[in-house]
Design a protein around this motif. Structure first.
Motif, PDB file in Angstrom:
ATOM      1  N   HIS A  27       0.833  -1.200   0.000  1.00  0.00           N
ATOM      2  CA  HIS A  27       0.000   0.000   0.000  1.00  0.00           C
ATOM      3  C   HIS A  27       0.866   1.247   0.000  1.00  0.00           C
ATOM      4  CE1 HIS A  27       0.777  -1.152   4.186  1.00  0.00           C
ATOM      5  NE2 HIS A  27       0.733   0.125   4.473  1.00  0.00           N
ATOM      6  N   ASP A  28       0.282   2.355  -0.440  1.00  0.00           N
ATOM      7  CA  ASP A  28       0.962   3.639  -0.457  1.00  0.00           C
ATOM      8  C   ASP A  28       1.169   4.098   0.987  1.00  0.00           C
ATOM      9  OD1 ASP A  28       1.898   6.141  -0.911  1.00  0.00           O
ATOM     10  OD2 ASP A  28       0.289   6.754  -2.272  1.00  0.00           O
ATOM     11  N   LEU A  29       2.382   4.538   1.305  1.00  0.00           N
ATOM     12  CA  LEU A  29       2.671   4.907   2.692  1.00  0.00           C
ATOM     13  C   LEU A  29       2.418   6.388   2.975  1.00  0.00           C
ATOM     14  CD1 LEU A  29       5.960   2.861   3.226  1.00  0.00           C
ATOM     15  CD2 LEU A  29       3.638   2.261   3.914  1.00  0.00           C
ATOM     16  N   THR A  30       1.950   7.125   1.965  1.00  0.00           N
ATOM     17  CA  THR A  30       1.726   8.551   2.154  1.00  0.00           C
ATOM     18  C   THR A  30       0.754   8.797   3.307  1.00  0.00           C
ATOM     19  OG1 THR A  30       2.153   8.948  -0.172  1.00  0.00           O
ATOM     20  CG2 THR A  30       0.972  10.672   1.009  1.00  0.00           C
ATOM     21  N   ASP A  31       1.158   9.670   4.235  1.00  0.00           N
ATOM     22  CA  ASP A  31       0.361  10.057   5.406  1.00  0.00           C
ATOM     23  C   ASP A  31       0.169   8.934   6.427  1.00  0.00           C
ATOM     24  OD1 ASP A  31       0.145  12.651   4.540  1.00  0.00           O
ATOM     25  OD2 ASP A  31      -1.683  12.269   3.391  1.00  0.00           O
ATOM     26  N   TRP A  66       7.748   4.490  -1.703  1.00  0.00           N
ATOM     27  CA  TRP A  66       6.351   4.075  -1.474  1.00  0.00           C
ATOM     28  C   TRP A  66       5.491   5.238  -0.979  1.00  0.00           C
ATOM     29  CZ3 TRP A  66      10.074   0.358  -1.316  1.00  0.00           C
ATOM     30  CH2 TRP A  66       9.786  -0.847  -1.962  1.00  0.00           C
ATOM     31  N   GLY A  67       5.962   6.456  -1.192  1.00  0.00           N
ATOM     32  CA  GLY A  67       5.170   7.609  -0.787  1.00  0.00           C
ATOM     33  C   GLY A  67       5.863   8.411   0.297  1.00  0.00           C
ATOM     34  N   ARG A  68       5.107   9.333   0.919  1.00  0.00           N
ATOM     35  CA  ARG A  68       5.688  10.221   1.918  1.00  0.00           C
ATOM     36  C   ARG A  68       5.000   9.951   3.255  1.00  0.00           C
ATOM     37  NH1 ARG A  68       4.633  14.943   4.445  1.00  0.00           N
ATOM     38  NH2 ARG A  68       6.385  16.336   4.834  1.00  0.00           N
ATOM     39  N   PRO A  69       5.602   9.111   4.085  1.00  0.00           N
ATOM     40  CA  PRO A  69       4.975   8.813   5.368  1.00  0.00           C
ATOM     41  C   PRO A  69       4.876  10.082   6.220  1.00  0.00           C
ATOM     42  CG  PRO A  69       6.835   7.336   4.923  1.00  0.00           C
ATOM     43  CD  PRO A  69       6.886   8.412   3.901  1.00  0.00           C
ATOM     44  N   SER A  94       5.012   1.290  -8.014  1.00  0.00           N
ATOM     45  CA  SER A  94       4.677   2.467  -8.809  1.00  0.00           C
ATOM     46  C   SER A  94       5.958   3.214  -9.162  1.00  0.00           C
ATOM     47  CB  SER A  94       3.685   3.349  -8.068  1.00  0.00           C
ATOM     48  OG  SER A  94       4.187   3.693  -6.805  1.00  0.00           O
ATOM     49  N   ILE A  95       6.946   3.213  -8.263  1.00  0.00           N
ATOM     50  CA  ILE A  95       8.263   3.766  -8.620  1.00  0.00           C
ATOM     51  C   ILE A  95       9.180   2.576  -8.878  1.00  0.00           C
ATOM     52  CG2 ILE A  95      10.237   5.119  -7.809  1.00  0.00           C
ATOM     53  CD1 ILE A  95       8.259   6.798  -6.196  1.00  0.00           C
ATOM     54  N   LYS A  96       9.412   2.302 -10.179  1.00  0.00           N
ATOM     55  CA  LYS A  96      10.109   1.072 -10.564  1.00  0.00           C
ATOM     56  C   LYS A  96      11.603   1.314 -10.655  1.00  0.00           C
ATOM     57  CE  LYS A  96       6.160  -0.197 -13.431  1.00  0.00           C
ATOM     58  NZ  LYS A  96       5.378   0.901 -12.850  1.00  0.00           N
TER      59      LYS A  96
END
Lengths: 167, 328
Positions: free
Chosen positions: A84-88, A114-117, B38-40
């Motif tokens: 899963h996306d780790l943003t927030d 994987w995003g911006r935690p 998504s970021i490969k």
């Protein structure tokens, strides 16, 4: 440390994590391959029991992000299971032993893919000192002062100190 | 035998041990996961320079090598041979020396001459050389991705994973290689890989398209193509290589299709679980019928997809690896 000691330390850390974060629904528990695997699974289980929310853990392999690829033989790589996306989200990184801090540095770089935690917290079973980077843990099972040439094995079954190269 | 390609060149599969091949397949599994993100991209080869030197035409190999290098964060120097000084007559040696002078860590080479990759590895011993196909000799990464694809599909069917299965799915696996074996570097690499992994390999081709020394290869020759089709767990077709003069070895393309093409009618002789493979590019209607390409048993597109993780694994192991030893 015996396996009972490890169990008590993990239970205490799980309570500390809940206390610090109030709610566990925005937490992502991520174990570092391969030493953090079992510990992360156990920790997620304890967090579920304490909070009543179902918690799962994921795994992160940082082999490709290490800064010592050219100096050391390649680490055997293992897989990453973050789905899963780790943003927030608030990420709790879990590892067995905190030593130089370089694995954690690599993990922080990897997480950004994987995003911006919202925040990243570090939970380790053993902190053995000898940091080479400005990194500190948030939750520690046991502080264990060691010399550079000792090797530490920390699992759910207990913690042992040996001489490097013979373990 | 070579037990690991870490820090080494990849010139041929003939000398690679089962452990070395398994290491590439297992490393590629971890890169399959990277390719699903998504970021490969991972920073494993950040700051390294990889030259892509294709003296022969290529779509799949070149694109997937360059994609692989970029996903490992390496810089890619890509020489378009057709518009380079090679056309003014610059030799292979001078071309390599020029590129080496720009500072490179690895070169992926495709060349019409067998042994070109080995030759280049002698010109620039400090550079890792990866053979992207040399003449009739070898095409190692194609065979690695073929083996990877077989393991992936069979593992999925048996409800296990490629990593868990190791090389066990290859034990006694019946693989039939069909077509222009004589001119095929893919066949030479595939056979080396499959034999090392423990498969039972047969070839089927018109006599003129079998190499003269076929009796020294670790394969048997199928007496009857149609019977062999029913025998096979995997049917690997080869392209009829007109640019290497295959045309003069068969009376006509139609004749080849009649005796050894996988027509729709012939494909009914296959068992339903048999895999159909082809390294591409396809000559639709010659070695394989268009309708067979589009059938569920045909895994050509998977082979192409798996080219990227396999080539990431090869670049990672050869370029980031060192001779000093293997971490556990």
């Amino acid at each position: 440390m015996t396996s009972d000691d490890v169990g008590r330390a993990l239970t205490r850390m799980a309570h500390e994590i809940v206390e610090r974060n109030h709610s566990v629904t925005s937490l992502s528990v991520i174990g570092l391959q391969t030493g953090g695997n079992d510990i992360a699974v156990r920790l997620a289980h304890l967090l579920s029991e304490i909070s009543g929310e179902l918690m799962a853990s994921a795994l992160l392999d940082v082999s490709f992000y290490r800064d010592d690829l050219t100096r050391n033989p390649l680490p055997a790589s293992a897989s990453t299971t973050i789905d899963h996306d780790l943003t927030d989200r608030t990420v709790v990184l879990v590892d067995d032993v905190l030593f130089t801090g370089r694995t954690i540095r690599a993990a922080l770089n990897a997480l950004s893919d994987w995003g911006r935690p919202r925040a990243v917290q570090l939970c380790v079973l053993v902190d053995r000192g000898h940091r080479e980077l400005p990194i500190r843990p948030d939750f520690v099972g046991k502080n264990l002062p060691t010399s550079q040439d000792e090797a530490i094995v920390a699992t759910l079954d207990g913690v042992w100190i040996g001489v490097r190269g013979t373990s | 035998m070579i037990d690991t390609i870490r820090g080494d060149n990849l010139l041929s599969l003939d000398e690679l041990s089962r452990a070395a091949i398994l290491e590439v397949l297992d490393t590629a599994e971890t890169f399959v996961e990277v390719n699903r993100r998504s970021i490969k991209k991972v920073p494993a080869l950040k700051g390294r320079v990889i030259a892509s030197l294709f003296f022969e035409e290529s779509t799949r190999t070149r694109l997937s090598f360059e994609t692989a290098a970029k996903r490992l964060s390496a810089d890619v120097l890509s020489l378009a041979v057709a518009s380079s000084s090679v056309k003014k007559g610059e030799s292979l040696r001078d071309t390599i020396a020029t590129i080496d002078a720009l500072g490179i860590d690895a070169v992926v080479l495709r060349h019409r001459s067998s042994g070109a990759a080995l030759q280049v590895s002698r010109y620039v011993p400090h550079v890792r050389v990866i053979n992207g196909g040399d003449g009739l000799h070898q095409h190692p990464t194609q065979a690695l991705l073929d083996a990877f694809t077989i393991r992936q599909v069979l593992a999925e069917r048996s409800g296990t994973s490629g990593l868990e299965s190791g090389t066990s799915l290859f034990a006694g696996l019946r693989i039939l290689i069909v077509g222009d074996v004589r001119h095929s570097r893919v066949a030479r690499s595939d056979i080396a890989a499959y034999a090392t992994l423990g498969a039972d390999v047969r070839v089927a081709a018109p006599g003129t398209l079998l190499p003269d020394d076929i009796d020294t290869w670790p394969v048997s020759v199928a007496a009857d193509f149609d019977e062999a089709l029913a025998w096979a767990d995997v049917v690997a077709l080869l392209r009829l290589q007109s640019e290497r003069g295959s045309g003069t070895f068969v009376p006509s393309l139609a004749e080849f299709t009649f005796t050894h093409g996988l027509t729709e009618e012939r494909s009914r002789k296959l068992r339903p679980e048999t895999l159909i493979m082809h390294p591409g590019p396809l000559n639709r209607g010659v070695e394989i019928d268009s309708r067979v390409v589009d059938s569920a048993a045909c895994v050509v597109e998977r082979q192409v997809s798996n080219g990227v993780p396999i080539r990431m694994a090869v670049l990672y192991l050869t370029v980031a690896g060192t001779h000093e030893g293997i971490a556990t």
